[in-house]
Design a protein around this motif. Sequence first.
Motif, PDB file in Angstrom:
ATOM      1  N   ASP A   1      13.562   0.350   9.564  1.00 15.61           N
ATOM      2  CA  ASP A   1      14.960   0.366   9.089  1.00 15.61           C
ATOM      3  C   ASP A   1      15.251  -0.868   8.247  1.00 15.61           C
ATOM      4  OD1 ASP A   1      15.414   2.738  10.363  1.00 15.61           O
ATOM      5  OD2 ASP A   1      16.436   1.858  12.104  1.00 15.61           O
ATOM      6  N   TRP A   2      14.775  -2.004   8.708  1.00 14.31           N
ATOM      7  CA  TRP A   2      14.976  -3.278   8.010  1.00 14.31           C
ATOM      8  C   TRP A   2      14.356  -3.234   6.614  1.00 14.31           C
ATOM      9  CZ3 TRP A   2      11.018  -7.578   8.295  1.00 14.31           C
ATOM     10  CH2 TRP A   2      11.477  -8.775   7.731  1.00 14.31           C
ATOM     11  N   VAL A   3      13.123  -2.769   6.512  1.00 14.09           N
ATOM     12  CA  VAL A   3      12.431  -2.701   5.229  1.00 14.09           C
ATOM     13  C   VAL A   3      13.167  -1.758   4.276  1.00 14.09           C
ATOM     14  CG1 VAL A   3      10.304  -2.006   4.062  1.00 14.09           C
ATOM     15  CG2 VAL A   3      10.186  -3.310   6.195  1.00 14.09           C
ATOM     16  N   GLU A   4      13.590  -0.599   4.779  1.00 16.43           N
ATOM     17  CA  GLU A   4      14.301   0.369   3.941  1.00 16.43           C
ATOM     18  C   GLU A   4      15.639  -0.179   3.452  1.00 16.43           C
ATOM     19  OE1 GLU A   4      14.635   4.013   6.104  1.00 16.43           O
ATOM     20  OE2 GLU A   4      12.462   4.390   6.113  1.00 16.43           O
ATOM     21  N   GLU A   5      16.195  -1.129   4.210  1.00 12.69           N
ATOM     22  CA  GLU A   5      17.477  -1.723   3.836  1.00 12.69           C
ATOM     23  C   GLU A   5      17.312  -2.771   2.739  1.00 12.69           C
ATOM     24  OE1 GLU A   5      20.716  -4.606   6.024  1.00 12.69           O
ATOM     25  OE2 GLU A   5      19.913  -2.937   7.208  1.00 12.69           O
ATOM     26  N   PHE A   6      16.282  -3.636   2.851  1.00 15.15           N
ATOM     27  CA  PHE A   6      16.181  -4.737   1.881  1.00 15.15           C
ATOM     28  C   PHE A   6      15.311  -4.426   0.672  1.00 15.15           C
ATOM     29  CE2 PHE A   6      12.492  -6.252   4.555  1.00 15.15           C
ATOM     30  CZ  PHE A   6      11.541  -6.356   3.555  1.00 15.15           C
ATOM     31  N   ASP A  47       0.819  -1.224   0.000  1.00 11.21           N
ATOM     32  CA  ASP A  47       0.000   0.000   0.000  1.00 11.21           C
ATOM     33  C   ASP A  47       0.849   1.270   0.000  1.00 11.21           C
ATOM     34  OD1 ASP A  47      -2.187  -1.618   0.054  1.00 11.21           O
ATOM     35  OD2 ASP A  47      -2.649  -1.323   2.186  1.00 11.21           O
ATOM     36  N   GLY A  48       2.174   1.102   0.170  1.00  9.17           N
ATOM     37  CA  GLY A  48       3.051   2.271   0.242  1.00  9.17           C
ATOM     38  C   GLY A  48       2.828   3.089   1.498  1.00  9.17           C
ATOM     39  N   ALA A  49       2.417   2.426   2.577  1.00 11.43           N
ATOM     40  CA  ALA A  49       2.108   3.123   3.829  1.00 11.43           C
ATOM     41  C   ALA A  49       3.382   3.589   4.526  1.00 11.43           C
ATOM     42  CB  ALA A  49       1.315   2.200   4.743  1.00 11.43           C
ATOM     43  N   ASP A  50       3.211   4.525   5.448  1.00  8.37           N
ATOM     44  CA  ASP A  50       4.328   5.032   6.247  1.00  8.37           C
ATOM     45  C   ASP A  50       4.570   4.060   7.402  1.00  8.37           C
ATOM     46  OD1 ASP A  50       6.214   6.367   7.693  1.00  8.37           O
ATOM     47  OD2 ASP A  50       4.983   8.133   8.133  1.00  8.37           O
ATOM     48  N   ILE A  51       5.463   3.131   7.202  1.00  5.51           N
ATOM     49  CA  ILE A  51       5.709   2.078   8.193  1.00  5.51           C
ATOM     50  C   ILE A  51       6.308   2.652   9.472  1.00  5.51           C
ATOM     51  CG2 ILE A  51       7.063  -0.023   8.649  1.00  5.51           C
ATOM     52  CD1 ILE A  51       6.806  -0.622   5.614  1.00  5.51           C
ATOM     53  N   ARG A  52       7.188   3.628   9.326  1.00  7.03           N
ATOM     54  CA  ARG A  52       7.885   4.179  10.484  1.00  7.03           C
ATOM     55  C   ARG A  52       6.931   4.806  11.495  1.00  7.03           C
ATOM     56  NH1 ARG A  52      13.090   4.596  11.163  1.00  7.03           N
ATOM     57  NH2 ARG A  52      13.507   4.175   8.960  1.00  7.03           N
ATOM     58  N   SER A  53       5.828   5.327  11.031  1.00  4.40           N
ATOM     59  CA  SER A  53       4.888   5.997  11.942  1.00  4.40           C
ATOM     60  C   SER A  53       3.902   5.019  12.577  1.00  4.40           C
ATOM     61  CB  SER A  53       4.101   7.074  11.190  1.00  4.40           C
ATOM     62  OG  SER A  53       3.285   6.493  10.187  1.00  4.40           O
ATOM     63  N   ASP A  54       3.943   3.759  12.153  1.00  5.05           N
ATOM     64  CA  ASP A  54       3.022   2.760  12.697  1.00  5.05           C
ATOM     65  C   ASP A  54       3.517   2.299  14.067  1.00  5.05           C
ATOM     66  OD1 ASP A  54       2.073  -0.140  13.168  1.00  5.05           O
ATOM     67  OD2 ASP A  54       0.800   0.523  11.500  1.00  5.05           O
ATOM     68  N   GLU A  55       2.626   2.311  15.054  1.00  7.04           N
ATOM     69  CA  GLU A  55       2.995   1.997  16.435  1.00  7.04           C
ATOM     70  C   GLU A  55       3.578   0.588  16.575  1.00  7.04           C
ATOM     71  OE1 GLU A  55       0.898   1.845  20.877  1.00  7.04           O
ATOM     72  OE2 GLU A  55      -0.150   2.780  19.193  1.00  7.04           O
TER      73      GLU A  55
END
Length: 507
Positions: A450-455, A435-443
């Motif tokens: 960080d992991w997702v942005e790396e792989f 969905d292209g959601a903002d993962i970092r802001s999810d509680e």
Amino acid sequence: MIQNSIRELVRYGLATGLVEPEDTIYTTNRLLELFGLEEPEDAETPITADKEEEPRLVEKLEGILKDMLDYAAEKGLLENDSVVYRDLFDTKIMSVLVARPSEIIRKFRECYAVSPEAATEYFYKFSQDTDYIRRYRVCKDQKWVTPTPYGDLDITINLSKPEKDPKAIAAAKNAKQSGYPKCQLCMENEGYAGRVNHPARQNHRIIPITINGGQWGFQYSPYVYYNEHCIVFNSKHIPMKIEHDTFVKLFDFVKLFPHYMLGSNADLPIVGGSILSHDHFQGGHYEFPMAKAAVDTDFTVKGYEDVRAGIVNWPMSVIRLAGPDSDRLISLADVILEKWRGYTDEAAFIYAETNGEPHNTITPIARKRGGNYELDLVLRNNITTEEHPFGVYHPHAKLHHIKKENIGLIEVMGLAVLPSRLDGEMADLEKAILDGADIRSDEVLGKHADWVEEFLPQYKEVNAGNIHEIIQKEIGKVFMEVLEDAGVYKRTEEGRKAFGRFVESLN
């Protein structure tokens, strides 16, 4: 409904062999008593079942027990209608079908007279038929394999252990603290009714065995992380200790059951298992990834030229000993253990002790391969620092979003037992990525950002058809890093040289 459920459960017992035809009426009456019923509805119709019906009835067991538990809740037979209390009561139900320990031991020994394989095959099936091993929960575990430079790693997300509900947690907190049984590995668990803070074990049976001249128990794990996952435990509640006798016990067991491997957790906090207070081992009929890994560096210890020794191509630091004489392997293992206990190499950040606290120990695993015995000795160290408060040779903080718990025997051998929270988190993470959601802001999911942005940039195309496979592959890679963090000697040129210095110190 309850009358039909009782009939079906008795039929299940007949089909699986838990109940003999001569015990049909007796078993039916015991179940009637349990549910406060005075008589069966259809007493004139005999209850029968044959072996051909077993697969269908095994598949139906979960539903049969559910109907019985729903009835028990409706009639006020459960203190609370939650998973903890339902598990306590359905174990009581199943205990009606289970013979006394002496009968199970007799059957096991009869099978053992045929072969060790026949004995374990009987006991493993029995432990599943009694619902001590809950087949319908174990099958929900997620399992896959991840290729790595060290070979394939086995990955599991454990869904077999039910999550406690808030009421049960509160009840356990307020419950009277009991010292009986002293822990979940004690002999006194056999037949125990359980309580809100201790599982019921009325359907549990233990096979007594003798190893190193002492009395031990042999049972299966109710959560079976791998095929025929067994636990071998001291009949006395004494703490774990890695010593000469440990190696003797491991090989005594392997000689009793040559088709099984057996290993021990280390005996120090952080690098040990979850229960250090009771001496025990874990084994089974399974070839772990580490057992498949080859030796990539051979060496010889003076005086033990008849024992093949080498360093295994594995992310953790493993010495493998092999030969036809287990006593010679044990003798050399004693030398290695004694040397490692007192070994310090400041250049490699290995300290035998700090401020009187010991840090070095070993995770040993024994097996038989063809005509030879093998003993894998995994070097462990539990030192902590301000940077790594959970342990220098423990999963580092960047990996805690996947695995934070201790790396015990099973993980050491290449099988990841990951927490159940990951089941839901990974499903939500897959959706968030698509969905292209903002993962970092999810509680909840933020810890994975960080992991997702790396792989993620490594994949040209990510879609609904491949996202699940991608996540599984990346979790497997994290587990490989977890093992590398836990290795005292890294698989680098510097690490190999440091490992070599320890090997040289054995001569």
